[in-house]
Write an enzyme that holds these catalytic residues in place. Structure first.
Site, PDB file in Angstrom:
ATOM      1  N   TYR A 222       0.836  -1.204   0.000  1.00 19.02           N
ATOM      2  CA  TYR A 222       0.000   0.000   0.000  1.00 19.02           C
ATOM      3  C   TYR A 222       0.873   1.257   0.000  1.00 19.02           C
ATOM      4  O   TYR A 222       1.663   1.483   0.912  1.00 19.02           O
ATOM      5  CB  TYR A 222      -0.971   0.009   1.191  1.00 19.02           C
TER       6      TYR A 222
ATOM      7  N   ARG B 278      -2.914 -12.658  -2.564  1.00 17.66           N
ATOM      8  CA  ARG B 278      -3.580 -13.267  -3.718  1.00 17.66           C
ATOM      9  C   ARG B 278      -2.942 -14.626  -4.001  1.00 17.66           C
ATOM     10  O   ARG B 278      -1.780 -14.838  -3.669  1.00 17.66           O
ATOM     11  CB  ARG B 278      -3.470 -12.367  -4.966  1.00 17.66           C
TER      12      ARG B 278
ATOM     13  N   SER C 195      -6.485 -14.001   1.249  1.00 14.86           N
ATOM     14  CA  SER C 195      -7.291 -12.970   0.610  1.00 14.86           C
ATOM     15  C   SER C 195      -7.493 -13.360  -0.849  1.00 14.86           C
ATOM     16  O   SER C 195      -6.583 -13.946  -1.467  1.00 14.86           O
ATOM     17  CB  SER C 195      -6.566 -11.616   0.708  1.00 14.86           C
TER      18      SER C 195
HETATM   19  N1  LIG Z   1      -7.416  -7.731  -0.194  1.00 13.46           N
HETATM   20  C1  LIG Z   1      -7.405  -6.980  -1.278  1.00 13.46           C
HETATM   21  O1  LIG Z   1      -7.060  -7.428  -2.394  1.00 13.46           O
HETATM   22  C2  LIG Z   1      -7.834  -5.540  -1.169  1.00 13.46           C
HETATM   23  C3  LIG Z   1      -8.065  -4.773  -2.327  1.00 13.46           C
HETATM   24  C4  LIG Z   1      -8.478  -3.451  -2.170  1.00 13.46           C
HETATM   25  C5  LIG Z   1      -8.634  -2.920  -0.903  1.00 13.46           C
HETATM   26  N2  LIG Z   1      -8.386  -3.675   0.211  1.00 13.46           N
HETATM   27  C6  LIG Z   1      -8.568  -3.148   1.583  1.00 13.46           C
HETATM   28  O2  LIG Z   1      -9.875  -2.659   1.694  1.00 13.46           O
HETATM   29  C7  LIG Z   1      -9.834  -1.278   2.120  1.00 13.46           C
HETATM   30  C8  LIG Z   1     -10.984  -0.551   1.503  1.00 13.46           C
HETATM   31  O3  LIG Z   1     -10.677  -0.254   0.132  1.00 13.46           O
HETATM   32  P1  LIG Z   1     -11.747   0.012  -0.952  1.00 13.46           P
HETATM   33  O4  LIG Z   1     -11.193   0.600  -2.158  1.00 13.46           O
HETATM   34  O5  LIG Z   1     -12.406  -1.255  -1.097  1.00 13.46           O
HETATM   35  O6  LIG Z   1     -12.546   1.143  -0.238  1.00 13.46           O
HETATM   36  P2  LIG Z   1     -14.035   1.593   0.040  1.00 13.46           P
HETATM   37  O7  LIG Z   1     -14.142   1.686   1.509  1.00 13.46           O
HETATM   38  O8  LIG Z   1     -15.077   0.850  -0.722  1.00 13.46           O
HETATM   39  O9  LIG Z   1     -13.953   3.062  -0.617  1.00 13.46           O
HETATM   40  C9  LIG Z   1     -13.084   4.030  -0.107  1.00 13.46           C
HETATM   41  C10 LIG Z   1     -12.501   4.836  -1.236  1.00 13.46           C
HETATM   42  O10 LIG Z   1     -13.570   5.504  -1.932  1.00 13.46           O
HETATM   43  C11 LIG Z   1     -13.391   6.935  -1.833  1.00 13.46           C
HETATM   44  N3  LIG Z   1     -14.676   7.634  -1.695  1.00 13.46           N
HETATM   45  C12 LIG Z   1     -15.070   8.672  -2.403  1.00 13.46           C
HETATM   46  N4  LIG Z   1     -16.288   9.065  -2.086  1.00 13.46           N
HETATM   47  C13 LIG Z   1     -16.685   8.272  -1.109  1.00 13.46           C
HETATM   48  C14 LIG Z   1     -17.862   8.223  -0.343  1.00 13.46           C
HETATM   49  N5  LIG Z   1     -18.891   9.050  -0.554  1.00 13.46           N
HETATM   50  N6  LIG Z   1     -17.937   7.264   0.611  1.00 13.46           N
HETATM   51  C15 LIG Z   1     -16.916   6.399   0.801  1.00 13.46           C
HETATM   52  N7  LIG Z   1     -15.771   6.419   0.110  1.00 13.46           N
HETATM   53  C16 LIG Z   1     -15.648   7.357  -0.851  1.00 13.46           C
HETATM   54  C17 LIG Z   1     -12.519   7.126  -0.625  1.00 13.46           C
HETATM   55  O11 LIG Z   1     -11.899   8.386  -0.754  1.00 13.46           O
HETATM   56  P3  LIG Z   1     -11.670   9.274   0.582  1.00 13.46           P
HETATM   57  O12 LIG Z   1     -10.538   8.645   1.300  1.00 13.46           O
HETATM   58  O13 LIG Z   1     -11.358  10.621   0.045  1.00 13.46           O
HETATM   59  O14 LIG Z   1     -12.945   9.228   1.364  1.00 13.46           O
HETATM   60  C18 LIG Z   1     -11.585   5.927  -0.731  1.00 13.46           C
HETATM   61  O15 LIG Z   1     -10.591   6.163  -1.712  1.00 13.46           O
HETATM   62  C19 LIG Z   1      -8.455  -0.780   1.705  1.00 13.46           C
HETATM   63  O16 LIG Z   1      -8.035   0.313   2.492  1.00 13.46           O
HETATM   64  C20 LIG Z   1      -7.631  -2.016   1.951  1.00 13.46           C
HETATM   65  O17 LIG Z   1      -7.294  -2.093   3.320  1.00 13.46           O
HETATM   66  C21 LIG Z   1      -8.015  -4.980   0.074  1.00 13.46           C
END
Ligand SMILES: NC(=O)c1ccc[n+]([C@@H]2O[C@H](COP(=O)([O-])OP(=O)(O)OC[C@H]3O[C@@H](n4cnc5c(N)ncnc54)[C@H](OP(=O)(O)O)[C@@H]3O)[C@@H](O)[C@H]2O)c1
Length: 298
Positions: free
Chosen positions: A37, A109, A138
């Site tokens: 990350y 992965r 994961s």
């Molecule tokens: N295991 C894997 O392969 C894998 C892959 C991806 C992610 N992850 C994990 O999962 C976590 C969550 O990631 P995700 O991409 O899935 O995130 P999410 O919680 O679905 O979305 C958060 C992202 O969306 C943006 N965003 C924009 N508008 C938003 C709104 N109205 N409400 C909420 N978010 C908004 C956020 O920006 P702002 O920060 O500006 O709010 C942030 O970049 C990561 O931090 C990581 O730890 C794991």
């Protein structure tokens, strides 16, 4: 608390500190990392936040992941679950985080070249050295987990997968068994049931769908579902974020939602998602699903 904080977006110490404090004050105690990350920056800034808050480390669980090698192939990424890579990656994470152990290590992965015996050997070494307290995976399906389970000596206690109102495949594939529409899903049915039966926590990333239902729609279906989310938030006396997460947490698999927003107000808006899941009616749950998929189930 069935919320975890995803640290992927942490990039500078001041904003990271505000996000971590908001998550902690919202009751979150599990923080999710990966070695990749921000190219290691997320773990480093988190380490600085820990240094600013003595005692915090003992109150939270830190999980990190390894196995993705960014730029590991010509023209793309590669996955590496070799013993050597796992050991080197964990040492790097511990150093960046400034901690002597992580509470859980996830294999990020599946690596098609991985030998389960090497993974088992790496887990034994990490466990014996006290560097990793528990292990999980994961983005793996039931067969891959069962294959590993047969070889590693430690229990695998978590599987982190993409799942939520914006990415419903694991739920839809199970509902559309033997239906032509079911073939369009990448997920094989049965993963959620497999994890439940084997005491493997399902951790859902993408749980907030990057805001698609809370102000950042990408399609007409997102817009329609977003309108319902807003209406149900008013009816349930809560926030739109808690409705989106409540939809996921209502599923009986006891899913843990990993939220990735770095905005402290949005983090706090997620706090009562479990209560919202309890209060959400079946009609509301099915209506959100129908709006998000854009067409009724058969
Ligand atoms: N295991 C894997 O392969 C894998 C892959 C991806 C992610 N992850 C994990 O999962 C976590 C969550 O990631 P995700 O991409 O899935 O995130 P999410 O919680 O679905 O979305 C958060 C992202 O969306 C943006 N965003 C924009 N508008 C938003 C709104 N109205 N409400 C909420 N978010 C908004 C956020 O920006 P702002 O920060 O500006 O709010 C942030 O970049 C990561 O931090 C990581 O730890 C794991």
């Amino acid at each position: 608390m069935r919320l975890a904080y995803g640290c992927m977006g942490l990039a500078d110490v001041a904003r990271a500190e505000a996000a971590v404090v908001a998550a902690y004050e919202s009751g979150i105690r599990l923080f999710d990392h990966a070695d990749i990350y921000g190219g290691g920056v997320a773990e480093s800034v988190f380490g600085e936040v820990l240094a600013r808050h003595p005692g915090l480390r003992e109150e939270i669980a830190i999980q990190t992941k390894c196995g993705i090698v960014l730029g590991g192939a010509e023209g793309g990424n590669a996955y590496d679950l070799s013993r050597e890579h796992l050991l080197r990656s964990v040492d790097g994470s511990l150093e960046r985080l400034g901690v002597d152990h992580v509470d859980r290590l996830l294999l990020h992965r599946p690596d098609p070249l991985a030998h389960p015996d090497e993974i088992a050997a790496a887990f034994d070494t990490l466990s014996a050295a006290g560097k990793v307290a528990s292990f999980g995976v994961s983005n793996m399906d039931a067969a891959q987990i069962a294959h590993l389970h047969a070889v590693v000596r430690q229990p695998l206690d978590a599987n982190q997968v993409e799942l939520g109102l914006g990415h419903r495949d694991l739920i839809e594939a199970g509902v559309l068994v033997n239906h032509p529409d079911g073939r369009t899903y990448a997920a094989a049915p049965g993963l959620l049931e497999f994890c439940t039966d084997h005491d493997i926590a399902v951790q859902a990333y993408g749980a907030l769908a990057q805001g698609r239902f809370t102000g950042r729609p990408r399609s007409p279906e997102d817009e329609a579902a977003g309108l319902l989310v807003t209406r149900y938030a008013a009816e349930l006396g809560t926030t739109p974020e808690a409705v989106v997460l409540g939809w996921l947490l209502k599923h009986p698999a006891q899913i843990v939602a990993v939220i990735g927003t770095t905005d402290p107000a949005r983090i706090r808006a997620c706090a009562d998602s479990e209560e919202v899941a309890e209060a959400m009616t079946r009609t509301q749950w099915w209506s959100l699903w129908t709006a998000a998929r854009g067409v009724s189930v058969p």
